[in-house]
Design a protein around this motif. Structure first.
Motif, PDB file in Angstrom:
ATOM      1  N   ARG A 155      20.885  35.407   9.696  1.00  0.00           N
ATOM      2  CA  ARG A 155      21.036  34.648  10.855  1.00  0.00           C
ATOM      3  C   ARG A 155      19.976  33.452  11.167  1.00  0.00           C
ATOM      4  NH1 ARG A 155      19.172  35.221  16.093  1.00  0.00           N
ATOM      5  NH2 ARG A 155      18.513  37.323  15.608  1.00  0.00           N
ATOM      6  N   ILE A 156      20.063  32.252  11.258  1.00  0.00           N
ATOM      7  CA  ILE A 156      19.127  31.133  11.659  1.00  0.00           C
ATOM      8  C   ILE A 156      19.402  31.064  13.020  1.00  0.00           C
ATOM      9  CG2 ILE A 156      18.209  29.015  10.788  1.00  0.00           C
ATOM     10  CD1 ILE A 156      18.693  30.612   8.353  1.00  0.00           C
ATOM     11  N   ASP A 157      17.878  30.912  13.618  1.00  0.00           N
ATOM     12  CA  ASP A 157      17.717  30.240  15.115  1.00  0.00           C
ATOM     13  C   ASP A 157      16.871  29.273  15.062  1.00  0.00           C
ATOM     14  OD1 ASP A 157      15.615  31.724  15.466  1.00  0.00           O
ATOM     15  OD2 ASP A 157      16.410  33.677  15.710  1.00  0.00           O
ATOM     16  N   HIS A 158      16.452  28.872  16.268  1.00  0.00           N
ATOM     17  CA  HIS A 158      15.536  27.734  16.414  1.00  0.00           C
ATOM     18  C   HIS A 158      14.135  28.191  15.819  1.00  0.00           C
ATOM     19  CE1 HIS A 158      14.742  30.203  20.031  1.00  0.00           C
ATOM     20  NE2 HIS A 158      13.489  29.299  20.109  1.00  0.00           N
ATOM     21  N   SER A 159      13.768  29.493  15.964  1.00  0.00           N
ATOM     22  CA  SER A 159      12.504  29.899  15.435  1.00  0.00           C
ATOM     23  C   SER A 159      12.355  30.704  14.257  1.00  0.00           C
ATOM     24  CB  SER A 159      11.913  30.591  16.664  1.00  0.00           C
ATOM     25  OG  SER A 159      12.755  31.975  16.701  1.00  0.00           O
ATOM     26  N   GLY A 160      13.312  30.931  13.689  1.00  0.00           N
ATOM     27  CA  GLY A 160      13.191  31.547  12.306  1.00  0.00           C
ATOM     28  C   GLY A 160      14.576  32.052  11.791  1.00  0.00           C
ATOM     29  N   VAL A 161      14.184  33.128  10.741  1.00  0.00           N
ATOM     30  CA  VAL A 161      15.670  33.306  10.063  1.00  0.00           C
ATOM     31  C   VAL A 161      15.489  34.915  10.174  1.00  0.00           C
ATOM     32  CG1 VAL A 161      16.421  33.848   7.818  1.00  0.00           C
ATOM     33  CG2 VAL A 161      15.321  31.901   8.342  1.00  0.00           C
ATOM     34  N   THR A 162      16.770  35.720  10.417  1.00  0.00           N
ATOM     35  CA  THR A 162      16.565  37.109  10.387  1.00  0.00           C
ATOM     36  C   THR A 162      17.409  37.744   9.412  1.00  0.00           C
ATOM     37  OG1 THR A 162      16.379  37.322  13.048  1.00  0.00           O
ATOM     38  CG2 THR A 162      17.302  39.290  11.881  1.00  0.00           C
ATOM     39  N   LEU A 163      17.159  38.624   8.603  1.00  0.00           N
ATOM     40  CA  LEU A 163      17.826  39.128   7.392  1.00  0.00           C
ATOM     41  C   LEU A 163      18.173  40.535   7.776  1.00  0.00           C
ATOM     42  CD1 LEU A 163      16.068  37.717   4.167  1.00  0.00           C
ATOM     43  CD2 LEU A 163      17.975  36.767   5.392  1.00  0.00           C
ATOM     44  N   THR A 164      19.270  40.844   7.761  1.00  0.00           N
ATOM     45  CA  THR A 164      19.854  42.460   7.748  1.00  0.00           C
ATOM     46  C   THR A 164      20.227  42.772   6.370  1.00  0.00           C
ATOM     47  OG1 THR A 164      21.001  41.737   9.844  1.00  0.00           O
ATOM     48  CG2 THR A 164      21.485  43.767   8.870  1.00  0.00           C
ATOM     49  N   LEU A 165      19.496  44.094   6.203  1.00  0.00           N
ATOM     50  CA  LEU A 165      19.594  44.720   4.738  1.00  0.00           C
ATOM     51  C   LEU A 165      20.791  45.732   5.057  1.00  0.00           C
ATOM     52  CD1 LEU A 165      15.879  45.498   3.959  1.00  0.00           C
ATOM     53  CD2 LEU A 165      17.207  43.278   3.556  1.00  0.00           C
ATOM     54  N   ALA A 166      21.178  46.173   3.754  1.00  0.00           N
ATOM     55  CA  ALA A 166      22.436  47.286   3.722  1.00  0.00           C
ATOM     56  C   ALA A 166      22.092  48.491   4.551  1.00  0.00           C
ATOM     57  CB  ALA A 166      22.747  47.493   2.133  1.00  0.00           C
ATOM     58  N   SER A 167      20.709  48.875   4.476  1.00  0.00           N
ATOM     59  CA  SER A 167      20.127  49.928   5.140  1.00  0.00           C
ATOM     60  C   SER A 167      20.151  50.129   6.539  1.00  0.00           C
ATOM     61  CB  SER A 167      18.839  50.351   4.772  1.00  0.00           C
ATOM     62  OG  SER A 167      17.753  49.035   5.002  1.00  0.00           O
ATOM     63  N   GLY A 168      20.378  48.427   6.953  1.00  0.00           N
ATOM     64  CA  GLY A 168      20.434  48.379   8.628  1.00  0.00           C
ATOM     65  C   GLY A 168      19.086  47.877   8.990  1.00  0.00           C
ATOM     66  N   GLU A 169      18.064  47.920   8.152  1.00  0.00           N
ATOM     67  CA  GLU A 169      16.957  47.294   8.655  1.00  0.00           C
ATOM     68  C   GLU A 169      16.994  45.806   8.872  1.00  0.00           C
ATOM     69  OE1 GLU A 169      16.208  49.236   5.652  1.00  0.00           O
ATOM     70  OE2 GLU A 169      15.203  50.932   6.414  1.00  0.00           O
ATOM     71  N   THR A 170      16.140  45.121   9.721  1.00  0.00           N
ATOM     72  CA  THR A 170      16.052  43.686   9.688  1.00  0.00           C
ATOM     73  C   THR A 170      14.663  43.190   9.420  1.00  0.00           C
ATOM     74  OG1 THR A 170      15.689  43.729  12.142  1.00  0.00           O
ATOM     75  CG2 THR A 170      17.994  43.721  11.394  1.00  0.00           C
ATOM     76  N   LEU A 171      14.793  41.997   8.772  1.00  0.00           N
ATOM     77  CA  LEU A 171      13.358  41.236   8.588  1.00  0.00           C
ATOM     78  C   LEU A 171      13.453  40.253   9.286  1.00  0.00           C
ATOM     79  CD1 LEU A 171      13.476  41.952   4.754  1.00  0.00           C
ATOM     80  CD2 LEU A 171      12.127  43.153   6.429  1.00  0.00           C
ATOM     81  N   ARG A 172      12.275  39.568   9.645  1.00  0.00           N
ATOM     82  CA  ARG A 172      12.004  38.365  10.187  1.00  0.00           C
ATOM     83  C   ARG A 172      11.195  37.494   9.544  1.00  0.00           C
ATOM     84  NH1 ARG A 172      15.052  35.058  13.936  1.00  0.00           N
ATOM     85  NH2 ARG A 172      13.499  34.005  15.142  1.00  0.00           N
ATOM     86  N   GLY A 173      11.387  36.371   9.672  1.00  0.00           N
ATOM     87  CA  GLY A 173      10.558  35.237   8.830  1.00  0.00           C
ATOM     88  C   GLY A 173      10.788  34.000   9.467  1.00  0.00           C
ATOM     89  N   GLY A 174       9.804  32.906   8.858  1.00  0.00           N
ATOM     90  CA  GLY A 174      10.118  31.377   9.177  1.00  0.00           C
ATOM     91  C   GLY A 174      11.458  30.801   8.472  1.00  0.00           C
ATOM     92  N   MET A 175      11.241  31.339   7.107  1.00  0.00           N
ATOM     93  CA  MET A 175      12.315  30.560   6.440  1.00  0.00           C
ATOM     94  C   MET A 175      12.712  31.751   5.402  1.00  0.00           C
ATOM     95  SD  MET A 175      10.311  28.103   3.919  1.00  0.00           S
ATOM     96  CE  MET A 175      11.777  27.728   2.818  1.00  0.00           C
ATOM     97  N   VAL A 176      13.881  31.306   4.739  1.00  0.00           N
ATOM     98  CA  VAL A 176      14.233  32.353   3.507  1.00  0.00           C
ATOM     99  C   VAL A 176      14.573  31.368   2.162  1.00  0.00           C
ATOM    100  CG1 VAL A 176      16.699  31.967   4.079  1.00  0.00           C
ATOM    101  CG2 VAL A 176      15.793  33.967   2.612  1.00  0.00           C
TER     102      VAL A 176
END
Length: 420
Positions: A155-176
Protein backbone atom coordinates in the motif's frame (compact mmCIF):
# COMPACT_ATOMS: atom_id res chain seq x y z
CA UNK A 1 13.86 -12.80 21.25
CA UNK A 2 15.37 -13.70 17.87
CA UNK A 3 17.41 -11.02 16.15
CA UNK A 4 15.33 -9.78 13.18
CA UNK A 5 18.54 -9.51 11.14
CA UNK A 6 18.69 -13.29 11.29
CA UNK A 7 15.39 -13.68 9.50
CA UNK A 8 12.43 -13.29 11.87
CA UNK A 9 10.27 -10.50 13.21
CA UNK A 10 7.57 -10.49 15.87
CA UNK A 11 3.98 -10.87 14.72
CA UNK A 12 2.41 -7.51 14.01
CA UNK A 13 5.71 -5.67 14.42
CA UNK A 14 6.06 -2.58 12.22
CA UNK A 15 9.65 -2.24 11.07
CA UNK A 16 10.57 1.18 9.68
CA UNK A 17 13.38 1.47 7.11
CA UNK A 18 14.25 4.03 4.49
CA UNK A 19 14.00 1.43 1.73
CA UNK A 20 12.29 -1.95 1.51
CA UNK A 21 13.74 -4.44 -1.00
CA UNK A 22 11.69 -7.45 -2.15
CA UNK A 23 13.91 -10.23 -3.47
CA UNK A 24 16.91 -12.02 -2.00
CA UNK A 25 18.66 -13.36 -5.12
CA UNK A 26 21.74 -11.35 -6.13
CA UNK A 27 20.56 -7.91 -7.23
CA UNK A 28 18.54 -7.28 -4.07
CA UNK A 29 21.44 -8.00 -1.67
CA UNK A 30 23.89 -6.02 -3.83
CA UNK A 31 21.56 -3.02 -3.74
CA UNK A 32 21.04 -3.38 0.01
CA UNK A 33 24.80 -3.27 0.60
CA UNK A 34 25.35 -0.34 -1.76
CA UNK A 35 22.61 1.68 -0.06
CA UNK A 36 23.66 0.79 3.48
CA UNK A 37 27.18 2.04 2.75
CA UNK A 38 25.81 5.48 1.94
CA UNK A 39 23.62 5.96 5.01
CA UNK A 40 20.30 4.37 4.07
CA UNK A 41 18.55 1.86 6.32
CA UNK A 42 17.26 -1.15 4.41
CA UNK A 43 14.96 -4.11 5.04
CA UNK A 44 15.27 -7.01 2.59
CA UNK A 45 12.53 -9.62 2.29
CA UNK A 46 13.57 -12.99 0.85
CA UNK A 47 11.05 -15.68 -0.06
CA UNK A 48 13.61 -18.46 0.49
CA UNK A 49 14.80 -19.74 3.87
CA UNK A 50 18.21 -18.71 5.18
CA UNK A 51 19.63 -22.26 5.14
CA UNK A 52 18.96 -22.57 1.42
CA UNK A 53 20.59 -19.24 0.64
CA UNK A 54 23.61 -20.10 2.82
CA UNK A 55 24.24 -23.61 1.50
CA UNK A 56 27.76 -24.25 0.19
CA UNK A 57 26.82 -27.31 -1.86
CA UNK A 58 27.81 -27.06 -5.53
CA UNK A 59 24.70 -27.34 -7.68
CA UNK A 60 26.22 -26.37 -11.03
CA UNK A 61 24.93 -22.79 -11.24
CA UNK A 62 27.41 -20.03 -12.07
CA UNK A 63 27.49 -16.44 -13.29
CA UNK A 64 29.55 -14.50 -15.81
CA UNK A 65 30.50 -11.22 -14.13
CA UNK A 66 31.68 -8.60 -16.60
CA UNK A 67 34.69 -6.59 -15.45
CA UNK A 68 32.49 -3.59 -14.62
CA UNK A 69 30.21 -5.81 -12.51
CA UNK A 70 33.22 -7.21 -10.67
CA UNK A 71 34.18 -3.63 -9.80
CA UNK A 72 30.75 -3.07 -8.24
CA UNK A 73 31.04 -6.29 -6.23
CA UNK A 74 34.42 -5.05 -5.03
CA UNK A 75 33.08 -1.62 -4.08
CA UNK A 76 30.31 -3.10 -1.90
CA UNK A 77 32.92 -5.10 0.02
CA UNK A 78 32.24 -8.60 -1.30
CA UNK A 79 34.88 -9.35 -3.94
CA UNK A 80 37.67 -10.05 -1.45
CA UNK A 81 35.53 -12.91 -0.08
CA UNK A 82 35.19 -14.66 -3.44
CA UNK A 83 38.21 -13.55 -5.52
CA UNK A 84 40.19 -16.73 -4.88
CA UNK A 85 37.23 -18.81 -6.14
CA UNK A 86 36.64 -16.82 -9.34
CA UNK A 87 37.94 -17.79 -12.76
CA UNK A 88 39.13 -14.90 -15.00
CA UNK A 89 37.76 -14.94 -18.55
CA UNK A 90 40.80 -14.13 -20.68
CA UNK A 91 39.51 -14.90 -24.17
CA UNK A 92 36.13 -15.27 -25.83
CA UNK A 93 35.73 -17.34 -29.01
CA UNK A 94 32.52 -17.03 -31.02
CA UNK A 95 31.79 -19.56 -33.77
CA UNK A 96 28.91 -20.69 -35.96
CA UNK A 97 28.16 -24.25 -37.05
CA UNK A 98 26.06 -27.37 -36.75
CA UNK A 99 26.04 -30.13 -34.18
CA UNK A 100 28.60 -32.81 -35.02
CA UNK A 101 30.07 -30.88 -37.96
CA UNK A 102 32.43 -28.54 -36.16
CA UNK A 103 32.59 -24.74 -36.34
CA UNK A 104 32.56 -22.49 -39.39
CA UNK A 105 35.97 -21.25 -40.59
CA UNK A 106 34.72 -17.71 -39.87
CA UNK A 107 34.84 -16.79 -36.18
CA UNK A 108 35.50 -14.01 -33.70
CA UNK A 109 38.30 -14.22 -31.13
CA UNK A 110 38.44 -11.60 -28.38
CA UNK A 111 41.64 -11.47 -26.31
CA UNK A 112 41.68 -9.46 -23.06
CA UNK A 113 45.26 -8.38 -23.84
CA UNK A 114 43.86 -6.00 -26.47
CA UNK A 115 42.58 -3.70 -23.72
CA UNK A 116 44.48 -2.41 -20.69
CA UNK A 117 41.77 -2.91 -18.09
CA UNK A 118 42.34 -6.59 -17.29
CA UNK A 119 40.25 -9.74 -17.80
CA UNK A 120 36.96 -9.21 -19.62
CA UNK A 121 35.19 -10.73 -16.65
CA UNK A 122 35.07 -13.57 -14.16
CA UNK A 123 33.08 -16.75 -13.73
CA UNK A 124 31.89 -17.27 -10.18
CA UNK A 125 29.79 -20.09 -8.77
CA UNK A 126 26.40 -19.19 -7.35
CA UNK A 127 27.15 -20.76 -3.97
CA UNK A 128 30.15 -18.50 -3.34
CA UNK A 129 28.67 -15.20 -4.50
CA UNK A 130 25.30 -15.78 -2.87
CA UNK A 131 26.82 -16.71 0.49
CA UNK A 132 29.29 -13.81 0.42
CA UNK A 133 26.47 -11.33 -0.19
CA UNK A 134 24.48 -12.90 2.62
CA UNK A 135 27.37 -12.77 5.08
CA UNK A 136 28.04 -9.13 4.22
CA UNK A 137 24.39 -8.20 4.83
CA UNK A 138 24.31 -10.01 8.16
CA UNK A 139 27.41 -8.05 9.23
CA UNK A 140 25.81 -4.69 8.30
CA UNK A 141 23.78 -3.01 11.06
CA UNK A 142 21.80 -0.87 8.62
CA UNK A 143 20.31 -3.96 6.92
CA UNK A 144 17.47 -6.04 8.37
CA UNK A 145 16.89 -9.44 6.78
CA UNK A 146 13.57 -11.26 6.73
CA UNK A 147 13.72 -14.82 5.40
CA UNK A 148 11.14 -17.33 4.20
CA UNK A 149 8.46 -14.67 3.77
CA UNK A 150 6.52 -13.46 0.77
CA UNK A 151 4.82 -10.11 0.29
CA UNK A 152 1.07 -10.43 -0.25
CA UNK A 153 0.06 -6.76 -0.33
CA UNK A 154 1.61 -3.33 -0.73
CA UNK A 155 0.00 0.00 0.00
CA UNK A 156 1.35 3.38 -1.04
CA UNK A 157 0.33 6.58 0.73
CA UNK A 158 1.58 10.16 0.90
CA UNK A 159 4.32 9.34 3.42
CA UNK A 160 5.54 5.88 2.52
CA UNK A 161 4.95 2.23 1.68
CA UNK A 162 3.39 -0.52 3.79
CA UNK A 163 4.10 -4.14 2.89
CA UNK A 164 2.07 -7.00 4.32
CA UNK A 165 3.78 -10.37 4.59
CA UNK A 166 2.14 -13.78 4.31
CA UNK A 167 2.65 -14.16 8.08
CA UNK A 168 0.45 -11.10 8.70
CA UNK A 169 3.31 -8.84 9.77
CA UNK A 170 3.58 -5.40 8.21
CA UNK A 171 6.66 -3.42 7.25
CA UNK A 172 6.93 0.30 6.70
CA UNK A 173 9.40 2.14 4.50
CA UNK A 174 9.90 5.27 2.46
CA UNK A 175 9.91 3.32 -0.82
CA UNK A 176 10.04 -0.23 -2.16
CA UNK A 177 12.37 -1.81 -4.71
CA UNK A 178 11.26 -4.89 -6.62
CA UNK A 179 14.16 -7.28 -7.17
CA UNK A 180 11.83 -10.27 -7.31
CA UNK A 181 12.40 -11.66 -10.78
CA UNK A 182 10.58 -11.91 -14.09
CA UNK A 183 7.24 -12.59 -12.43
CA UNK A 184 7.67 -9.66 -10.06
CA UNK A 185 4.80 -9.43 -7.61
CA UNK A 186 6.05 -5.95 -6.71
CA UNK A 187 5.53 -4.77 -10.29
CA UNK A 188 2.20 -6.56 -10.64
CA UNK A 189 0.79 -5.06 -7.44
CA UNK A 190 1.83 -1.61 -8.70
CA UNK A 191 -0.08 -2.17 -11.95
CA UNK A 192 3.06 -2.18 -14.12
CA UNK A 193 2.42 -4.08 -17.34
CA UNK A 194 4.98 -6.11 -19.23
CA UNK A 195 5.88 -6.54 -22.91
CA UNK A 196 7.54 -9.64 -24.31
CA UNK A 197 7.31 -13.00 -25.97
CA UNK A 198 8.39 -16.59 -25.66
CA UNK A 199 11.28 -17.86 -27.81
CA UNK A 200 10.14 -21.46 -27.90
CA UNK A 201 13.57 -22.32 -26.52
CA UNK A 202 14.72 -23.74 -23.20
CA UNK A 203 18.18 -23.42 -21.68
CA UNK A 204 19.76 -26.60 -20.35
CA UNK A 205 22.23 -25.58 -17.63
CA UNK A 206 24.86 -27.74 -15.96
CA UNK A 207 28.53 -27.87 -15.05
CA UNK A 208 31.07 -30.34 -16.36
CA UNK A 209 34.51 -31.56 -15.45
CA UNK A 210 36.90 -32.05 -18.35
CA UNK A 211 40.23 -33.72 -18.96
CA UNK A 212 42.12 -30.77 -20.42
CA UNK A 213 42.54 -27.18 -19.09
CA UNK A 214 40.35 -24.43 -20.54
CA UNK A 215 43.00 -21.69 -20.17
CA UNK A 216 40.34 -19.16 -19.19
CA UNK A 217 38.69 -19.23 -22.63
CA UNK A 218 34.90 -18.79 -22.93
CA UNK A 219 33.21 -20.25 -26.02
CA UNK A 220 29.93 -19.28 -27.68
CA UNK A 221 28.92 -21.76 -30.38
CA UNK A 222 25.85 -20.81 -32.43
CA UNK A 223 23.77 -23.71 -33.75
CA UNK A 224 20.41 -23.72 -35.57
CA UNK A 225 18.44 -24.74 -32.47
CA UNK A 226 20.14 -22.15 -30.23
CA UNK A 227 23.52 -21.15 -28.78
CA UNK A 228 25.83 -23.28 -26.64
CA UNK A 229 27.97 -21.36 -24.13
CA UNK A 230 30.99 -23.05 -22.53
CA UNK A 231 32.22 -20.84 -19.69
CA UNK A 232 35.39 -21.55 -17.68
CA UNK A 233 35.15 -22.28 -13.95
CA UNK A 234 38.01 -22.72 -11.52
CA UNK A 235 40.01 -25.91 -12.13
CA UNK A 236 39.23 -28.20 -15.05
CA UNK A 237 35.52 -27.39 -14.96
CA UNK A 238 33.17 -25.35 -17.14
CA UNK A 239 29.62 -24.07 -16.95
CA UNK A 240 27.29 -25.05 -19.81
CA UNK A 241 24.30 -23.02 -21.01
CA UNK A 242 22.81 -24.96 -23.88
CA UNK A 243 19.71 -23.69 -25.72
CA UNK A 244 17.38 -26.05 -27.58
CA UNK A 245 13.86 -25.96 -28.91
CA UNK A 246 11.66 -26.51 -25.86
CA UNK A 247 10.27 -29.96 -26.76
CA UNK A 248 13.76 -31.24 -27.54
CA UNK A 249 15.16 -29.69 -24.34
CA UNK A 250 12.49 -31.40 -22.24
CA UNK A 251 13.34 -34.76 -23.78
CA UNK A 252 17.07 -34.26 -23.14
CA UNK A 253 16.50 -33.15 -19.55
CA UNK A 254 14.49 -36.32 -18.91
CA UNK A 255 17.43 -38.52 -19.97
CA UNK A 256 19.77 -40.19 -17.51
CA UNK A 257 23.19 -38.64 -16.98
CA UNK A 258 24.97 -40.90 -19.47
CA UNK A 259 22.41 -40.26 -22.20
CA UNK A 260 22.45 -36.53 -21.41
CA UNK A 261 26.20 -36.45 -21.96
CA UNK A 262 25.77 -38.42 -25.17
CA UNK A 263 23.44 -35.68 -26.43
CA UNK A 264 25.85 -32.93 -25.34
CA UNK A 265 29.08 -34.42 -26.71
CA UNK A 266 28.37 -33.92 -30.47
CA UNK A 267 27.62 -30.27 -29.75
CA UNK A 268 30.51 -29.82 -27.34
CA UNK A 269 33.22 -31.60 -29.30
CA UNK A 270 36.41 -33.10 -27.87
CA UNK A 271 38.66 -30.05 -27.55
CA UNK A 272 38.68 -30.37 -23.73
CA UNK A 273 39.05 -34.15 -23.72
CA UNK A 274 36.67 -36.44 -21.88
CA UNK A 275 33.85 -34.75 -19.96
CA UNK A 276 31.60 -35.69 -17.04
CA UNK A 277 28.77 -33.97 -15.20
CA UNK A 278 29.47 -32.00 -12.01
CA UNK A 279 26.52 -30.90 -9.86
CA UNK A 280 22.85 -30.75 -10.77
CA UNK A 281 21.11 -30.12 -14.08
CA UNK A 282 18.60 -27.32 -14.62
CA UNK A 283 16.31 -26.01 -17.33
CA UNK A 284 15.02 -22.46 -17.83
CA UNK A 285 12.38 -21.47 -20.40
CA UNK A 286 13.67 -18.57 -22.49
CA UNK A 287 11.61 -15.48 -23.08
CA UNK A 288 11.84 -11.73 -23.31
CA UNK A 289 9.90 -9.77 -20.70
CA UNK A 290 10.30 -6.02 -20.22
CA UNK A 291 8.48 -3.92 -17.64
CA UNK A 292 6.73 -1.06 -19.43
CA UNK A 293 7.88 1.22 -16.61
CA UNK A 294 10.86 0.90 -14.27
CA UNK A 295 9.21 3.06 -11.62
CA UNK A 296 5.85 3.79 -10.04
CA UNK A 297 4.78 5.82 -7.01
CA UNK A 298 7.50 5.25 -4.36
CA UNK A 299 8.67 2.17 -6.27
CA UNK A 300 11.53 1.10 -8.54
CA UNK A 301 12.40 -2.17 -10.29
CA UNK A 302 15.84 -3.71 -10.79
CA UNK A 303 17.20 -6.84 -12.48
CA UNK A 304 14.84 -9.37 -14.02
CA UNK A 305 11.88 -7.58 -12.43
CA UNK A 306 12.67 -4.75 -14.84
CA UNK A 307 14.04 -6.69 -17.84
CA UNK A 308 14.32 -10.41 -18.46
CA UNK A 309 16.41 -11.04 -21.59
CA UNK A 310 17.78 -13.98 -23.57
CA UNK A 311 21.02 -15.35 -22.04
CA UNK A 312 22.73 -15.36 -25.44
CA UNK A 313 25.41 -12.88 -24.30
CA UNK A 314 25.37 -13.74 -20.58
CA UNK A 315 24.32 -10.18 -19.73
CA UNK A 316 21.30 -10.76 -17.48
CA UNK A 317 23.05 -10.35 -14.12
CA UNK A 318 25.34 -7.66 -15.49
CA UNK A 319 22.36 -5.58 -16.64
CA UNK A 320 20.83 -6.02 -13.18
CA UNK A 321 23.99 -4.81 -11.48
CA UNK A 322 23.97 -1.73 -13.72
CA UNK A 323 20.47 -1.08 -12.36
CA UNK A 324 21.83 -1.51 -8.84
CA UNK A 325 24.67 0.93 -9.42
CA UNK A 326 22.44 3.51 -11.07
CA UNK A 327 19.65 3.35 -8.47
CA UNK A 328 22.06 3.46 -5.53
CA UNK A 329 23.80 6.49 -7.04
CA UNK A 330 20.55 8.35 -7.80
CA UNK A 331 19.08 7.73 -4.32
CA UNK A 332 22.31 8.58 -2.51
CA UNK A 333 22.84 11.85 -4.39
CA UNK A 334 19.21 12.81 -3.72
CA UNK A 335 19.62 12.05 -0.01
CA UNK A 336 22.74 14.21 0.18
CA UNK A 337 20.87 17.09 -1.44
CA UNK A 338 18.07 16.76 1.09
CA UNK A 339 15.51 15.53 -1.46
CA UNK A 340 12.81 12.96 -0.79
CA UNK A 341 14.51 9.93 -2.38
CA UNK A 342 11.15 8.40 -3.29
CA UNK A 343 9.80 11.48 -5.07
CA UNK A 344 8.73 11.11 -8.72
CA UNK A 345 11.45 13.52 -9.84
CA UNK A 346 14.19 11.43 -8.21
CA UNK A 347 12.86 8.10 -9.46
CA UNK A 348 12.40 9.47 -12.99
CA UNK A 349 16.16 10.13 -13.10
CA UNK A 350 16.71 6.41 -12.55
CA UNK A 351 14.23 5.46 -15.24
CA UNK A 352 15.75 7.85 -17.77
CA UNK A 353 19.24 6.54 -17.03
CA UNK A 354 18.39 2.88 -17.42
CA UNK A 355 15.53 2.73 -19.92
CA UNK A 356 17.54 3.20 -23.14
CA UNK A 357 20.33 0.83 -22.08
CA UNK A 358 17.96 -1.96 -21.09
CA UNK A 359 15.82 -1.56 -24.22
CA UNK A 360 18.93 -1.57 -26.42
CA UNK A 361 20.30 -4.69 -24.73
CA UNK A 362 16.96 -6.48 -25.06
CA UNK A 363 16.76 -5.58 -28.75
CA UNK A 364 20.34 -6.69 -29.38
CA UNK A 365 19.96 -10.08 -27.65
CA UNK A 366 16.65 -10.65 -29.41
CA UNK A 367 18.16 -9.83 -32.82
CA UNK A 368 21.23 -12.00 -32.20
CA UNK A 369 19.08 -14.94 -31.21
CA UNK A 370 16.86 -14.59 -34.28
CA UNK A 371 19.85 -14.13 -36.58
CA UNK A 372 21.81 -17.13 -35.30
CA UNK A 373 19.15 -19.62 -34.14
CA UNK A 374 18.24 -20.83 -37.62
CA UNK A 375 19.73 -22.74 -40.55
CA UNK A 376 18.86 -20.33 -43.34
CA UNK A 377 21.78 -20.56 -45.81
CA UNK A 378 21.68 -16.85 -46.74
CA UNK A 379 21.62 -15.73 -43.12
CA UNK A 380 24.37 -18.22 -42.30
CA UNK A 381 26.56 -16.81 -45.07
CA UNK A 382 25.91 -13.23 -43.99
CA UNK A 383 26.64 -13.80 -40.31
CA UNK A 384 29.75 -15.86 -41.02
CA UNK A 385 31.15 -13.12 -43.24
CA UNK A 386 30.23 -10.56 -40.60
CA UNK A 387 32.08 -12.48 -37.89
CA UNK A 388 35.08 -12.81 -40.16
CA UNK A 389 35.14 -9.05 -40.74
CA UNK A 390 34.83 -8.19 -37.05
CA UNK A 391 37.52 -10.71 -36.16
CA UNK A 392 39.91 -9.25 -38.71
CA UNK A 393 39.66 -5.54 -37.74
CA UNK A 394 41.43 -4.60 -34.46
CA UNK A 395 39.29 -1.53 -33.78
CA UNK A 396 36.06 -3.50 -34.10
CA UNK A 397 37.46 -6.29 -31.94
CA UNK A 398 38.38 -3.82 -29.19
CA UNK A 399 34.88 -2.33 -29.29
CA UNK A 400 33.36 -5.79 -28.80
CA UNK A 401 35.84 -6.59 -26.02
CA UNK A 402 34.96 -3.42 -24.12
CA UNK A 403 31.28 -4.19 -24.60
CA UNK A 404 31.76 -7.72 -23.24
CA UNK A 405 33.65 -6.27 -20.26
CA UNK A 406 30.77 -3.90 -19.53
CA UNK A 407 32.96 -0.82 -19.98
CA UNK A 408 30.81 1.06 -22.51
CA UNK A 409 27.94 3.48 -22.01
CA UNK A 410 27.08 5.77 -19.11
CA UNK A 411 28.48 3.70 -16.25
CA UNK A 412 27.44 4.28 -12.63
CA UNK A 413 30.36 5.07 -10.34
CA UNK A 414 30.31 1.68 -8.62
CA UNK A 415 30.84 -0.03 -11.98
CA UNK A 416 33.77 2.29 -12.67
CA UNK A 417 35.34 1.06 -9.44
CA UNK A 418 34.60 4.33 -7.62
CA UNK A 419 32.67 4.96 -4.42
CA UNK A 420 29.38 6.87 -4.66
Amino acid sequence: MDNPKRGRILRGMRNTSDILIVGGGLNGPALALALAQTGHTVTLIDALPRDLRSSDAFDGRSYALALASQRLVDQIGVWSKVADKAQPMLDIKVTDGRSGQGPSPFFMHFDHAEIEDGPMGYMIEDRYLRRALRDAMEATDAITLIDAQTVVAQRIDHSGVTLTLASGETLRGGMVVGADGRRSGTAERAGIKRTGWDYGQTALVCAIEHQLPHHGVAHQFFMPAGPLAILPLSGNRSSIVWSEQSARAKAIQNLGDAEYLSALCPRFGDFLGEISLAGDRFTYPLNLTLANDLIADRLALVGDAAHGIHPIAGQGLNAGLRDVGALAEILTEAKRRGEDVSSPLVLERYQQWRRFDTASLAAATDAFNRLFSNDNPLLRLGRDIGMGIVGAIPGMRQTFIREAAGLTGDLPRLLQGRAI
